[in-house]
Design an enzyme around this catalytic site. Sequence first.
Site, short mmCIF file in Angstrom:
data_model
loop_
_atom_site.label_atom_id
_atom_site.label_comp_id
_atom_site.label_asym_id
_atom_site.label_seq_id
_atom_site.Cartn_x
_atom_site.Cartn_y
_atom_site.Cartn_z
N HIS A 327 -45.77 -26.91 -3.93
CA HIS A 327 -45.92 -28.17 -3.20
C HIS A 327 -47.39 -28.42 -2.96
CE1 HIS A 327 -45.32 -31.29 -0.17
NE2 HIS A 327 -44.11 -31.40 -0.67
N ASP A 385 -36.28 -29.13 -2.95
CA ASP A 385 -35.45 -29.43 -4.10
C ASP A 385 -34.83 -28.21 -4.75
OD1 ASP A 385 -35.76 -32.16 -3.97
OD2 ASP A 385 -37.73 -32.05 -4.91
N1 CMC Z 1 -44.28 -23.46 -11.67
C1 CMC Z 1 -45.30 -22.77 -12.23
N2 CMC Z 1 -46.59 -22.93 -11.89
C2 CMC Z 1 -46.86 -23.84 -10.94
C3 CMC Z 1 -45.86 -24.59 -10.31
C4 CMC Z 1 -44.52 -24.38 -10.71
N3 CMC Z 1 -43.52 -25.05 -10.15
N4 CMC Z 1 -46.42 -25.42 -9.41
C5 CMC Z 1 -47.74 -25.21 -9.46
N5 CMC Z 1 -48.01 -24.25 -10.39
C6 CMC Z 1 -49.33 -23.69 -10.71
C7 CMC Z 1 -50.15 -24.65 -11.56
O1 CMC Z 1 -49.93 -24.42 -12.93
C8 CMC Z 1 -51.55 -24.32 -11.11
O2 CMC Z 1 -51.92 -23.11 -11.73
P1 CMC Z 1 -53.48 -22.86 -12.15
O3 CMC Z 1 -54.24 -22.89 -10.85
O4 CMC Z 1 -53.48 -21.55 -12.83
O5 CMC Z 1 -53.84 -24.01 -13.07
C9 CMC Z 1 -51.40 -24.04 -9.61
O6 CMC Z 1 -50.04 -23.56 -9.48
C10 CMC Z 1 -51.62 -25.25 -8.73
O7 CMC Z 1 -50.75 -26.29 -9.18
P2 CMC Z 1 -51.13 -27.83 -9.17
O8 CMC Z 1 -50.32 -28.55 -10.19
O9 CMC Z 1 -52.60 -28.00 -9.19
O10 CMC Z 1 -50.61 -28.22 -7.72
P3 CMC Z 1 -50.30 -29.67 -7.22
O11 CMC Z 1 -50.47 -29.64 -5.75
O12 CMC Z 1 -51.05 -30.69 -7.98
O13 CMC Z 1 -48.74 -29.87 -7.60
C11 CMC Z 1 -46.39 -29.98 -7.49
C12 CMC Z 1 -47.69 -29.81 -6.70
C13 CMC Z 1 -45.22 -30.13 -6.51
C14 CMC Z 1 -46.45 -31.27 -8.34
C15 CMC Z 1 -46.20 -28.74 -8.41
O14 CMC Z 1 -46.12 -27.57 -7.62
C16 CMC Z 1 -44.97 -28.87 -9.30
O15 CMC Z 1 -45.05 -29.47 -10.38
N6 CMC Z 1 -43.79 -28.29 -8.87
C17 CMC Z 1 -42.57 -28.46 -9.60
C18 CMC Z 1 -41.97 -29.82 -9.30
C19 CMC Z 1 -41.33 -29.88 -7.92
O16 CMC Z 1 -40.60 -28.99 -7.52
N7 CMC Z 1 -41.59 -31.00 -7.22
C20 CMC Z 1 -40.98 -31.27 -5.91
C21 CMC Z 1 -41.97 -31.35 -4.79
S1 CMC Z 1 -41.13 -31.33 -3.20
C22 CMC Z 1 -40.30 -32.83 -3.12
C23 CMC Z 1 -41.22 -33.98 -2.96
O17 CMC Z 1 -41.94 -34.03 -1.95
O18 CMC Z 1 -41.18 -34.86 -3.82
#
Ligand code: CMC
Length: 462
Positions: A327, A385
């Site tokens: 998140h 989720d």
């Molecule tokens: N699985 C594997 N690696 C992950 C995941 C994941 N679910 N989420 C983040 N990472 C890694 C990402 O690859 C990155 O690694 P590195 O630093 O080596 O490049 C690091 O963790 C930071 O990730 P980010 O994408 O920069 O983080 P963000 O804050 O931009 O993204 C997120 C947040 C929710 C979009 C992401 O965690 C994600 O895609 N999760 C899966 C989708 C999900 O479950 N979304 C629901 C969110 S809760 C409901 C809502 O509020 O909508």
Amino acid sequence: MSKSDKDGKPKNPEAIRKDEATSPETARLTIGENTYDLPIRKATMGPDVIDIQNLYRRSGYFTFDPGYTSTASCESQITFIDGEKGILLYRGYPIEQLAEYGDYLETCYLLLYGDLPTQAERQRFDNEITRHTMVHEQMRTFFQGFRRDAHPMAIMVAVVGALSAFYHDSTDINDPQQREVATRRMIAKIPTLAAMAYKYSLGQPFVYPRNDLDYASNFLHMCFSVPAEEYKVNPVLARAMDRIFILHADHEQNASTSTVRLAGSSGANPFACIAAGIASLWGPAHGGANEAALNMLEEIGTPENIPKYIARAKDKNDPFRLMGFGHRVYKNYDPRARIMQRTAQEVLAEVGDPNDPLLEVARQLEQVALNDEYFIERKLYPNIDFYSGITLRALGFPTSMFTVLFALARTVGWIAHWREMIADPKRKIGRPRQLYTGPVMRDYVPMSRRGTGLGEGIHNQD
Ligand code: CMC
């Protein structure tokens, strides 16, 4: 940039405006020879902010923060999240207490008006919502225009936007009374529209709302009853549905809420703004994650496959991510995920299989991930989720409806933020700027000088 000590002397006094220099606490930014003292605004909880509203005018510089990771886009009094500690408060009340002791309509009242209702206020609010649950009869015809296999989120974007074509008398955003009517209409009608989207996909007749049922029971009734037989709402499932609505009701400035605010900042009508929020919610990184999480658990299928999927999630060359994990704000267990996990168990004990193999896959996957260095280092925990898909499936909903349920519940949060923004006398249209890295100014090239074939365009001339 550094926080200045209150009496610290600026390097370039001309660069400081009087009002900012007298601000009780400031941050100091130095660019070349110039120093700018920027006011710090205090939060009641959470990080204070450095107010940069005048920075461009004074310095000629923009700030750069594409994913808004360090940017407060507005001031708000509705919802607070402490992502490090895993705390979520609606108007100061912890989500755990609201989910345990409150109900969804009370939560709606709280989010909209700032306080829990008195008995009389509650009764009045319930009556007002109940009396707006039917939609204009002409909307039934509107639905007929969609293919039966249309994704219900596609239908929701359209029909919620279309409300502005049906309810003209509540689209004047400058009239507080019309804003109030639009608010109640949306909260009251969105379950009816969501249930219609579901029924349409099944080819079943639409079911009219029943005003004697509570909000969640009425929704289950509209989704699952058919005219051919009596349907009795299971109170355990209705309570679970209501709790799911509470958990999704608001989440401060997430992508869809920010979309609603941005759309609304231009003065667009509230129905159009909520339709924009629904569109933003649809994506798999946001509301679409519940659908994606369940699909992922089904794909994993059995615990033996877990290591393979964990390895894929960690592989930078594989776009696969563990859905329902991670998140932007929570760097700890999402407090909603705990409540959702408990709700999943309650629902499965009531109607499904308490030993549902998918629940077992989810539990084991969670354990493996929580003990894996990759997830620990990045502070990736289950989010809401992760368990919501299992719960919603046990309630009887197909995956395509999951995000629709999220949209239904989040509507009140979107409206609360929209109202807060519209009521602010200092409201401005949202208009971000950019770091431009495209071509510098150049002269138009006539066709005769642009080459004749593919790959030898104007770049290859001269
Ligand atoms: N699985 C594997 N690696 C992950 C995941 C994941 N679910 N989420 C983040 N990472 C890694 C990402 O690859 C990155 O690694 P590195 O630093 O080596 O490049 C690091 O963790 C930071 O990730 P980010 O994408 O920069 O983080 P963000 O804050 O931009 O993204 C997120 C947040 C929710 C979009 C992401 O965690 C994600 O895609 N999760 C899966 C989708 C999900 O479950 N979304 C629901 C969110 S809760 C409901 C809502 O509020 O909508």
